[in-house]
Design a protein around this motif. Structure first.
Motif, PDB file in Angstrom:
ATOM      1  N   ASN A   1      14.565   2.881 -68.058  1.00 67.24           N
ATOM      2  CA  ASN A   1      15.337   3.375 -69.193  1.00 67.24           C
ATOM      3  C   ASN A   1      14.707   4.628 -69.795  1.00 67.24           C
ATOM      4  OD1 ASN A   1      17.672   1.611 -70.044  1.00 67.24           O
ATOM      5  ND2 ASN A   1      16.099   0.035 -69.842  1.00 67.24           N
ATOM      6  N   PRO A   2      15.515   5.624 -70.125  1.00 65.37           N
ATOM      7  CA  PRO A   2      14.988   6.713 -70.955  1.00 65.37           C
ATOM      8  C   PRO A   2      14.417   6.110 -72.230  1.00 65.37           C
ATOM      9  CG  PRO A   2      17.181   7.246 -70.132  1.00 65.37           C
ATOM     10  CD  PRO A   2      16.942   5.798 -69.812  1.00 65.37           C
ATOM     11  N   PRO A   3      13.220   6.504 -72.636  1.00 66.37           N
ATOM     12  CA  PRO A   3      12.609   5.848 -73.790  1.00 66.37           C
ATOM     13  C   PRO A   3      13.400   6.006 -75.086  1.00 66.37           C
ATOM     14  CG  PRO A   3      11.345   7.763 -73.112  1.00 66.37           C
ATOM     15  CD  PRO A   3      12.340   7.511 -72.036  1.00 66.37           C
ATOM     16  N   HIS A   4      14.160   7.114 -75.212  1.00 68.31           N
ATOM     17  CA  HIS A   4      14.955   7.275 -76.428  1.00 68.31           C
ATOM     18  C   HIS A   4      16.143   6.325 -76.468  1.00 68.31           C
ATOM     19  CE1 HIS A   4      16.335  10.420 -73.494  1.00 68.31           C
ATOM     20  NE2 HIS A   4      17.494   9.838 -73.735  1.00 68.31           N
ATOM     21  N   ASP A   5      16.440   5.666 -75.336  1.00 65.48           N
ATOM     22  CA  ASP A   5      17.526   4.684 -75.318  1.00 65.48           C
ATOM     23  C   ASP A   5      17.079   3.310 -75.789  1.00 65.48           C
ATOM     24  OD1 ASP A   5      19.281   6.537 -74.358  1.00 65.48           O
ATOM     25  OD2 ASP A   5      19.559   5.633 -72.387  1.00 65.48           O
ATOM     26  N   ILE A   6      15.769   3.090 -75.883  1.00 69.01           N
ATOM     27  CA  ILE A   6      15.288   1.739 -76.195  1.00 69.01           C
ATOM     28  C   ILE A   6      14.350   1.729 -77.395  1.00 69.01           C
ATOM     29  CG2 ILE A   6      15.639   0.768 -73.892  1.00 69.01           C
ATOM     30  CD1 ILE A   6      12.671   1.339 -73.297  1.00 69.01           C
ATOM     31  N   THR A   7      14.530   2.656 -78.311  1.00 63.79           N
ATOM     32  CA  THR A   7      13.717   2.661 -79.530  1.00 63.79           C
ATOM     33  C   THR A   7      13.864   1.332 -80.269  1.00 63.79           C
ATOM     34  OG1 THR A   7      13.947   5.048 -79.767  1.00 63.79           O
ATOM     35  CG2 THR A   7      13.306   3.822 -81.729  1.00 63.79           C
ATOM     36  N   ASP A   8      12.729   0.725 -80.597  1.00 69.13           N
ATOM     37  CA  ASP A   8      12.668  -0.578 -81.276  1.00 69.13           C
ATOM     38  C   ASP A   8      13.254  -1.713 -80.438  1.00 69.13           C
ATOM     39  OD1 ASP A   8      11.424   0.514 -83.535  1.00 69.13           O
ATOM     40  OD2 ASP A   8      13.338   1.038 -84.439  1.00 69.13           O
TER      41      ASP A   8
ATOM     42  N   PRO B   1      25.206   8.965 -81.644  1.00 72.66           N
ATOM     43  CA  PRO B   1      25.575   8.298 -82.895  1.00 72.66           C
ATOM     44  C   PRO B   1      24.365   7.725 -83.629  1.00 72.66           C
ATOM     45  CG  PRO B   1      27.029   7.620 -81.114  1.00 72.66           C
ATOM     46  CD  PRO B   1      25.878   8.360 -80.494  1.00 72.66           C
ATOM     47  N   ILE B   2      24.373   7.900 -84.937  1.00 75.60           N
ATOM     48  CA  ILE B   2      23.318   7.346 -85.785  1.00 75.60           C
ATOM     49  C   ILE B   2      23.207   5.842 -85.570  1.00 75.60           C
ATOM     50  CG2 ILE B   2      22.610   6.930 -88.177  1.00 75.60           C
ATOM     51  CD1 ILE B   2      22.251   9.836 -87.276  1.00 75.60           C
ATOM     52  N   ALA B   3      24.332   5.185 -85.427  1.00 78.81           N
ATOM     53  CA  ALA B   3      24.333   3.729 -85.281  1.00 78.81           C
ATOM     54  C   ALA B   3      23.666   3.267 -83.999  1.00 78.81           C
ATOM     55  CB  ALA B   3      25.769   3.202 -85.333  1.00 78.81           C
ATOM     56  N   GLU B   4      23.668   4.119 -82.964  1.00 77.91           N
ATOM     57  CA  GLU B   4      23.115   3.743 -81.666  1.00 77.91           C
ATOM     58  C   GLU B   4      21.714   4.313 -81.435  1.00 77.91           C
ATOM     59  OE1 GLU B   4      24.685   1.762 -79.126  1.00 77.91           O
ATOM     60  OE2 GLU B   4      25.830   1.258 -80.936  1.00 77.91           O
ATOM     61  N   LYS B   5      21.412   5.441 -82.061  1.00 81.26           N
ATOM     62  CA  LYS B   5      20.149   6.156 -81.872  1.00 81.26           C
ATOM     63  C   LYS B   5      19.955   6.632 -80.434  1.00 81.26           C
ATOM     64  CE  LYS B   5      17.534   3.875 -85.569  1.00 81.26           C
ATOM     65  NZ  LYS B   5      16.269   3.163 -85.892  1.00 81.26           N
ATOM     66  N   THR B   6      21.049   6.741 -79.703  1.00 85.05           N
ATOM     67  CA  THR B   6      20.968   7.257 -78.342  1.00 85.05           C
ATOM     68  C   THR B   6      22.319   7.823 -77.948  1.00 85.05           C
ATOM     69  OG1 THR B   6      20.166   6.788 -76.116  1.00 85.05           O
ATOM     70  CG2 THR B   6      21.562   5.106 -77.146  1.00 85.05           C
ATOM     71  N   HIS B   7      22.425   8.327 -76.719  1.00 79.28           N
ATOM     72  CA  HIS B   7      23.627   9.015 -76.266  1.00 79.28           C
ATOM     73  C   HIS B   7      24.726   8.031 -75.878  1.00 79.28           C
ATOM     74  CE1 HIS B   7      20.397  12.008 -74.617  1.00 79.28           C
ATOM     75  NE2 HIS B   7      20.498  12.069 -75.925  1.00 79.28           N
ATOM     76  N   THR B   8      25.963   8.488 -76.003  1.00 71.62           N
ATOM     77  CA  THR B   8      27.117   7.722 -75.547  1.00 71.62           C
ATOM     78  C   THR B   8      28.012   8.626 -74.705  1.00 71.62           C
ATOM     79  OG1 THR B   8      28.477   8.240 -77.491  1.00 71.62           O
ATOM     80  CG2 THR B   8      27.056   6.284 -77.627  1.00 71.62           C
ATOM     81  N   THR B   9      28.997   8.017 -74.061  1.00 73.97           N
ATOM     82  CA  THR B   9      29.854   8.760 -73.131  1.00 73.97           C
ATOM     83  C   THR B   9      31.130   9.287 -73.770  1.00 73.97           C
ATOM     84  OG1 THR B   9      30.938   6.711 -72.431  1.00 73.97           O
ATOM     85  CG2 THR B   9      29.002   7.414 -71.173  1.00 73.97           C
ATOM     86  N   ASP B  10      31.250   9.254 -75.098  1.00 72.47           N
ATOM     87  CA  ASP B  10      32.456   9.753 -75.757  1.00 72.47           C
ATOM     88  C   ASP B  10      32.754  11.189 -75.318  1.00 72.47           C
ATOM     89  OD1 ASP B  10      32.861   7.811 -78.480  1.00 72.47           O
ATOM     90  OD2 ASP B  10      30.842   7.887 -77.642  1.00 72.47           O
ATOM     91  N   PRO B  11      34.023  11.541 -75.127  1.00 70.38           N
ATOM     92  CA  PRO B  11      34.365  12.943 -74.864  1.00 70.38           C
ATOM     93  C   PRO B  11      34.009  13.803 -76.072  1.00 70.38           C
ATOM     94  CG  PRO B  11      36.345  11.662 -75.284  1.00 70.38           C
ATOM     95  CD  PRO B  11      35.220  10.680 -75.181  1.00 70.38           C
ATOM     96  N   VAL B  12      33.539  15.017 -75.826  1.00 71.64           N
ATOM     97  CA  VAL B  12      33.027  15.854 -76.914  1.00 71.64           C
ATOM     98  C   VAL B  12      34.082  16.842 -77.405  1.00 71.64           C
ATOM     99  CG1 VAL B  12      30.677  15.658 -76.046  1.00 71.64           C
ATOM    100  CG2 VAL B  12      32.078  17.607 -75.348  1.00 71.64           C
ATOM    101  N   PRO B  13      34.081  17.135 -78.703  1.00 75.54           N
ATOM    102  CA  PRO B  13      35.000  18.144 -79.245  1.00 75.54           C
ATOM    103  C   PRO B  13      34.543  19.545 -78.887  1.00 75.54           C
ATOM    104  CG  PRO B  13      33.554  17.356 -80.987  1.00 75.54           C
ATOM    105  CD  PRO B  13      33.232  16.542 -79.766  1.00 75.54           C
ATOM    106  N   PHE B  14      35.502  20.436 -78.639  1.00 71.52           N
ATOM    107  CA  PHE B  14      35.148  21.827 -78.343  1.00 71.52           C
ATOM    108  C   PHE B  14      36.132  22.776 -79.014  1.00 71.52           C
ATOM    109  CE2 PHE B  14      38.058  20.792 -74.799  1.00 71.52           C
ATOM    110  CZ  PHE B  14      38.921  21.880 -74.830  1.00 71.52           C
TER     111      PHE B  14
END
Length: 399
Positions: free
Chosen positions: A167-174, A341-354
């Motif tokens: 796991n990327p370490p930023h995906d498993i904080t705490d 997302p703040i709630a997740e503290k890691t990346h998600t696959t949501d489509p991004v606004p441009f």
């Protein structure tokens, strides 16, 4: 025509109760992005292909127009390209974080993926010591920036280590590190290296930081990307504080501009990035300006800091560039690579606004730039790596 591609890493988010149901984008002060959105084309792009992890490596590769499903080999190889490492075709390149864990056991927890955002002048001697004491014919440590370093495993791509998922370490904080230790244990050499590094880092005579473990992840064979100019007909540069973006630039034969004081954090040198972009555009036609701050704040779980990071991106990057080029023939792409997302503290696959703003970009009729406004237009690119080509076609530019 000059084309500016402005990236606020991890800017996308989900509504938060502490912000009155707003996202961090909606809560931030963003008059410049809002104006570009009102007078331009707004939509969503799926920067992370189905089945791939939502990392900045995958997403930024897509934003630069290269299909990650075709070219992505791992996070480590991209950052190795930034350092210009000479690699064999079967070498396995790992991204190496200096991390803080509660303890390196199956009941341990990842406390900090960045060792307190360790400074480069502190981390570099640590990695150099790791190389001196633990480097051998199989493993070589290479210092990078802050907590981001590299581990090269000679001919490792021919071993089962290439298939390990860490796991990327930023995906498993705490969160627990049990599954990752089980994965490490499948490689006796890597397992030994992990614990030898732990014991070495316990030596306070050279390590006064919070780092108490190494964390190899994101491994892959050396990266090969097509030539950016030959592919898109643009003479371009990347500007970023992080090796990931620089590596994508080097690998695609773009210019890579270092900005003194660029940190990847809230205190980065915004003005230096703007000045560097404008100077490059005097004689060239494309610049990819990347800001890491919103992503780091998302990983930290601080809505206040992330709102501030987005506001600073608008006020100190987007605004000054618009003002400097207001009487010039310029087009704009503004987006993020992924949500953090703040709630997740890691990346998600949501489509991004441009935003696309320039010749041929028909107004979408939105009042502001946000996740919600981008979704409301009905414009969505299911293949995020096509965003750049779509923009070039819209603006009448490129090859």
């Amino acid at each position: 025509m000059k084309l500016l591609y402005l990236i606020a890493d991890g800017m996308g988010d989900w509504p938060l109760d502490e912000l009155g149901g707003k996202t961090t984008m909606e809560a931030a002060v963003t008059p410049n992005m809002d104006e570009l959105a009102r007078t331009g084309m707004v939509g969503l792009a799926q920067t992370v292909p189905e089945g791939m992890a939502p990392g900045s490596d995958v997403a930024n590769m897509a934003l630069l127009g290269f299909d990650p499903a075709t070219y992505h080999t791992g996070r480590g190889p991209i950052e190795a390209a930034a350092q210009g490492l000479e690699l064999g075709p079967d070498d396995l390149v790992w991204r190496l974080n200096l991390v803080t864990v509660s303890k390196l056991t199956i009941d341990g927890v990842m406390r900090d993926y960045s060792s307190g955002h360790i400074a480069t002048e502190v981390s570099r001697p640590i990695v150099e010591q790791l190389q001196k004491k633990l480097g051998n014919e199989t493993y070589a440590f290479y210092p990078g920036i802050q907590y981001r370093h590299l581990l090269v495993q000679k001919d490792g791509a021919q071993t089962e280590d290439a298939g390990l998922f860490i796991n990327p370490p930023h995906d498993i904080t705490d969160k627990s590190i049990k599954l990752d230790l089980r994965a490490f244990s499948r490689s006796p050499q890597l397992w030994d290296l992990l614990f030898e590094a732990r014991d070495l880092l316990a030596d306070r005579s050279f390590n006064g930081s919070r780092a108490n473990s190494i964390w190899p992840w994101g491994q892959g064979r050396p990266l090969n990307l097509p030539d950016f100019k030959a592919t898109f007909g643009l003479d371009g540069a990347v500007i970023s504080a992080v090796d990931l973006i620089k590596g994508l630039g080097f690998a695609s034969k773009m210019s890579v501009i270092d900005v003194p004081g660029a940190t990847g954090l809230l205190d980065t040198n915004y003005e230096g990035k703007v000045d560097a972009a404008l100077k490059f555009l005097e004689d060239h036609d494309f610049v990819f300006v990347h800001l890491e701050g919103p992503d780091e704040c998302g990983h930290g779980g601080s809505a206040r800091d992330k709102v501030e990071a987005i506001s600073r991106f608008d006020a100190r990057v987007v605004g000054p560039l618009r003002e400097a080029l207001k009487d010039r023939d310029a087009a704009w792409i503004v987006t993020c690579d992924h949500f953090t997302p703040i709630a997740e503290k890691t990346h998600t696959t949501d489509p991004v606004p441009f935003i696309l703003n320039g010749p041929g970009a028909q107004e979408s009729g939105v009042a502001e730039f946000s996740e919600k406004s981008a979704a409301s237009t009905g414009l969505k690119l299911d293949k995020g790596h096509e965003l750049l080509s779509f923009a070039l076609k819209t603006f009448g530019m490129g090859a």
